[in-house]
Design an enzyme around this catalytic site. Structure first.
Site, PDB file in Angstrom:
ATOM      1  N   HIS A   1       0.855  -1.191   0.000  1.00 50.96           N
ATOM      2  CA  HIS A   1       0.000   0.000   0.000  1.00 50.96           C
ATOM      3  C   HIS A   1       0.888   1.236   0.000  1.00 50.96           C
ATOM      4  O   HIS A   1       1.936   1.266   0.627  1.00 50.96           O
ATOM      5  CB  HIS A   1      -0.904   0.031   1.237  1.00 50.96           C
ATOM      6  CG  HIS A   1      -2.065   0.955   1.068  1.00 50.96           C
ATOM      7  ND1 HIS A   1      -1.966   2.302   1.312  1.00 50.96           N
ATOM      8  CD2 HIS A   1      -3.324   0.736   0.632  1.00 50.96           C
ATOM      9  CE1 HIS A   1      -3.139   2.879   1.041  1.00 50.96           C
ATOM     10  NE2 HIS A   1      -3.977   1.948   0.630  1.00 50.96           N
TER      11      HIS A   1
ATOM     12  N   ASP B   1      -7.952  -5.100  -0.213  1.00 48.70           N
ATOM     13  CA  ASP B   1      -8.425  -6.002  -1.275  1.00 48.70           C
ATOM     14  C   ASP B   1      -8.083  -7.467  -1.036  1.00 48.70           C
ATOM     15  O   ASP B   1      -8.559  -8.338  -1.762  1.00 48.70           O
ATOM     16  CB  ASP B   1      -7.821  -5.562  -2.620  1.00 48.70           C
ATOM     17  CG  ASP B   1      -8.354  -4.194  -3.028  1.00 48.70           C
ATOM     18  OD1 ASP B   1      -7.540  -3.310  -3.330  1.00 48.70           O
ATOM     19  OD2 ASP B   1      -9.580  -4.015  -2.982  1.00 48.70           O
TER      20      ASP B   1
END
Ligand code: SDX
Length: 428
Positions: free
Chosen positions: A307, A364
């Site tokens: 991320h 996700d």
């Protein structure tokens, strides 16, 4: 932290103010940089170190794994609020009173019809069309049926536009799914709550009575809350920059949907399940895929890992992992892909390559496992992300317009050919 940053170029010193946010974030305000330095700019591919705006909507702390919407922690909101309350909070800055929430819900229901001619646009797509491409087009097409641009200086006009898109977007998303399944379109049922109605529009069948499942609706509601906003991510920045040209709300949202579609962004939730299925088909050999992800000569990435901001853990992934286990248990589903996901995460989190690069499961990584358990087709996973992110996009677009932000127009450093004379074709 000093209030002034000093830059020295060729012996000349330039001072720039350092602004401080309410959460002790500091930014060097370089609005005057080009002018005072005679044309020097900054360069920051992917804007990894560049703030595009000041915003009062969502706060992230990547090191501490903190995510708050308007000051409320994601943990509390996921546990205690429902999606429509969170949508109201993000857009208007405060949790709604009972009266405000009731009115918001009623106003949205009042606008939940979609022009019949929109069906002709939907019918123009082949069944094989990816739902994100269809949804982006249908969202843009809403402009044709709601041509009045939003008078952002009118609170009433802004409210009406916001309510309309919150009302019509779930219908379009559900219609996109039904089209792929050759099912008759479902217009929804205004006696149901926002998320229940979404589920009904997606899963009702003309030849049997629709029965709501509270476990499913609670899980869906929580997932939408967890996806609702995430400060200046790729798709939100897209919504803002498109809106900064004073393009309308629907046009800006349509652009945001396209940005979210990418597998490095919202499209990762579909890519994660496809990756886990591939590992399962390959005998569950997680070690092989970990090595592939580490191999610079292999384009394979561990989807759902890493991320830009979270360098410790993604708080949403922690919540979704627990929710995935609960939903599968409640629904009595055994999904070997969840075990593969947990095994993959365990190995990666102990591997030097991932530890050194601070790569952790993101939002996700586990969400697709719940969507699958809820019976949502893989190609619809990113549409579910868009349904959750809708209020965040709206909130950020509204904030950008109300703050009268300038049109987004980054500079560049030119590295092409310098001036040269034209060559006739006979000379080339
Ligand atoms: C979302 O921004 C947001 O807030 C987004 C989001 C939201 O709510 O809006 O949180 C939603 O988009 C989550 C991310 C979903 N994407 C994925 O899961 C795709 C896989 N992850 C990556 O591609 C990547 O981690 C990103 C895109 C998420 C972040 O990329 P960055 O910040 O640009 O980091 P990078 O590509 O520069 O990677 C740094 C290093 C590189 O290695 P080195 O060059 O230093 O040797 O880490 C490596 C990368 O190769 N790396 C990975 C990896 N992610 C980064 N290596 C293997 N597998 C991965 N998943």
């Amino acid at each position: 932290m000093s209030k002034i940053a000093t830059l020295e170029i060729d012996g000349n010193k330039y001072e720039f103010p350092i602004i401080e946010g309410t959460e002790k974030e500091f930014g060097i305000d370089i609005k005057t940089l080009r002018n005072v330095t005679g044309g020097v700019t900054t360069i920051d591919p992917g804007y990894k170190n560049t703030g595009s705006c000041e915003s009062g909507i969502t706060f992230l702390d990547g090191e501490k794994g903190i995510l708050r919407y308007c000051g409320y922690t994601i943990e509390e909101l996921a546990e205690k609020a429902d999606f429509l309350e969170v949508a109201y909070l993000l857009i208007f800055g405060e949790l709604p009173t009972t009266e405000q929430l009731t009115k918001f819900d009623e106003d949205i229901k009042e606008e939940s019809h979609v022009d019949e001619d929109m069906k002709k646009i939907l019918d123009g797509f082949p069944k094989s069309a990816h739902p994100m491409g269809v949804l982006s087009s249908l969202t843009s097409a809403l402009i044709a049926f709601n041509p009045d641009s939003v008078d952002v200086d009118s609170e009433e006009a802004m409210y009406d536009a916001i309510v309309k898109v919150l009302a019509k977007f779930p219908v379009l998303a559900a219609w996109t799914m039904r089209k792929r399944k050759s099912l008759p379109l479902d217009y929804g049922d205004n006696s149901l709550g926002y998320v229940e109605n979404l589920h009904k529009m997606m899963f009702s069948r003309p030849n049997k009575t629709y029965e709501a499942n509270q476990i499913v609706n609670n899980a869906l509601d929580k997932l939408l809350i967890l996806h609702a906003d995430h400060e200046q991510n790729c798709s939100t920045s897209t919504v803002r920059i498109v809106g900064s040209s004073h393009a309308g709300l629907y046009a800006s949202l349509s652009a945001g949907i396209s940005a979210l579609w990418g597998p490095l962004h919202g499209g990762a939730n579909q890519a994660v399940i496809e990756m886990l299925e591939a590992i399962k088909a390959d005998g569950g050999d997680t070690a092989k895929y970990i090595e592939k992800a580490k191999d610079k000569n292999d384009s394979f990435r561990l989807m759902g890992f890493g991320h830009r901001v979270y360098k410790n853990f993604d708080p949403r992934a922690k919540i979704i992992k627990v929710a995935a286990e609960e939903v599968l248990a409640d629904l009595g589903i055994e999904d070997p892909v969840l075990d593969i996901a947990k095994g993959l995460a365990k190995v990666a989190l102990e591997d030097e390559y991932f530890v050194k690069r601070k790569l952790y499961p993101n939002v996700d990584f586990y969400s697709g496992i719940i969507y699958r358990a809820l019976g949502i087709p893989t190609e619809m996973f990113t549409v579910m992300f868009a349904l959750g992110r809708l209020p965040g996009w709206i909130a950020q677009w509204r904030e950008m317009r109300l703050r009268k932000e300038p049109i987004g127009r980054p500079r560049q450093i030119y590295i092409g050919e310098t001036e040269r004379p034209f060559k006739s074709i006979s000379e080339r």
